[in-house]
Write an enzyme that holds these catalytic residues in place. Structure first.
Site, PDB file in Angstrom:
ATOM      1  CG  ASP A   8      -1.966  -1.085   1.188  1.00  0.00           C
ATOM      2  OD1 ASP A   8      -2.009  -1.831   0.190  1.00  0.00           O
ATOM      3  OD2 ASP A   8      -2.742  -1.195   2.152  1.00  0.00           O
ATOM      4  CG  ASP A 131     -12.834  -1.848  -0.888  1.00  0.00           C
ATOM      5  OD1 ASP A 131     -12.188  -2.916  -0.921  1.00  0.00           O
ATOM      6  OD2 ASP A 131     -12.538  -0.846  -1.567  1.00  0.00           O
TER       7      ASP A 131
END
Length: 248
Positions: A8, A131
């Site tokens: 990330d 998500d």
């Protein structure tokens, strides 16, 4: 089932967030390129890169860094998510050498874009990123929770040509509390291949995921960076429900 390390990116650093909260960030490295090389050196079959700045801002914000990451791991396919919301964004992302692109917010809000992307790049190169928080889909870097049920979003995307979904339970992500196995199994029953994300902390979690039909991969972040899970050879990244760690 394979295990895919997560990388990330925020402000050029390798970080992890807890439950998608930008205020709960931990920096693991100021050199994401070297981190990518380390995962390749340990035999990881894929690399999952998320442009957190892009997800928040709505456009791919770190493509120059992504290009350097891709160049640093020749032969290792990279999938990228975060801020990819137009065909032009996807063109730019594929131009830096990624193997697959993840449509998150755009995949939820623009079904027509999903169909265009699949037609242009092929179903194997476009992934829907879902998500979820309590069964509802979140968008814009997890900052906004919609009223859309997970199932409805996936069924719509599948009708537009999507064959693969990355499912992330936001409340499990970065917590090491275990994946939401029931939710992942429910997604798999919708007829898509599933890449599970969020909550993996132990070999037993990976074995249970490997036992769910249609789950082809698990993305792991914090457990790898904190050392809860350690992989040393290419065989370690392949998991089966019967034997767990090792060749599947």
């Amino acid at each position: 089932m394979i295990v895919i390390p997560a990388l990330d990116l925020r402000d050029g650093r390798c970080v992890r967030l807890v439950q998608g909260d930008f205020g709960r960030e931990r920096t693991y490295s100021d050199d994401p390129v070297q981190v990518a090389r380390s995962w390749q050196h340990r035999g990881a079959p894929w690399l999952h890169v998320v442009d957190l700045d892009g997800a928040k801002e709505g456009y791919p914000a770190q493509l120059e860094l992504v290009e350097r990451i891709v160049a640093a791991v020749p032969g290792m396919p990279v999938q990228l998510g975060g801020g990819l919301r137009t065909i032009e964004h996807l063109d730019a992302a594929f131009a830096v050498g990624i193997a697959r692109a993840v449509l998150g917010t755009a995949g939820v809000e623009s079904p027509e874009l999903v169909a265009q992307a699949v037609e242009r790049f092929g179903a194997d190169r476009i992934v829907l990123g879902v998500d979820a928080r309590r069964g509802r889909v979140a968008v814009r870097g997890w900052l906004e929770l919609t009223d859309l049920p997970v199932e409805a979003v996936i069924v719509e995307a599948r009708a537009r040509g999507i064959e693969r979904v990355i499912y992330t339970d936001i409340e499990r992500d970065g917590t090491l509390n275990a994946p939401n196995f029931d939710a992942i199994a429910a997604v798999a029953r919708l007829g898509v291949d599933v890449i599970a994300s969020g909550g993996v902390a132990a070999w037993e979690h990976l074995r249970r995921l490997a036992e769910i039909p249609k789950v082809e991969a698990a993305i792991v972040g914090r457990a790898l960076y904190d050392g809860s899970l350690q992989f040393a050879t290419p065989a370690d990244w392949h998991i089966t429900g019967s034997t767990g760690k090792g060749r599947g």
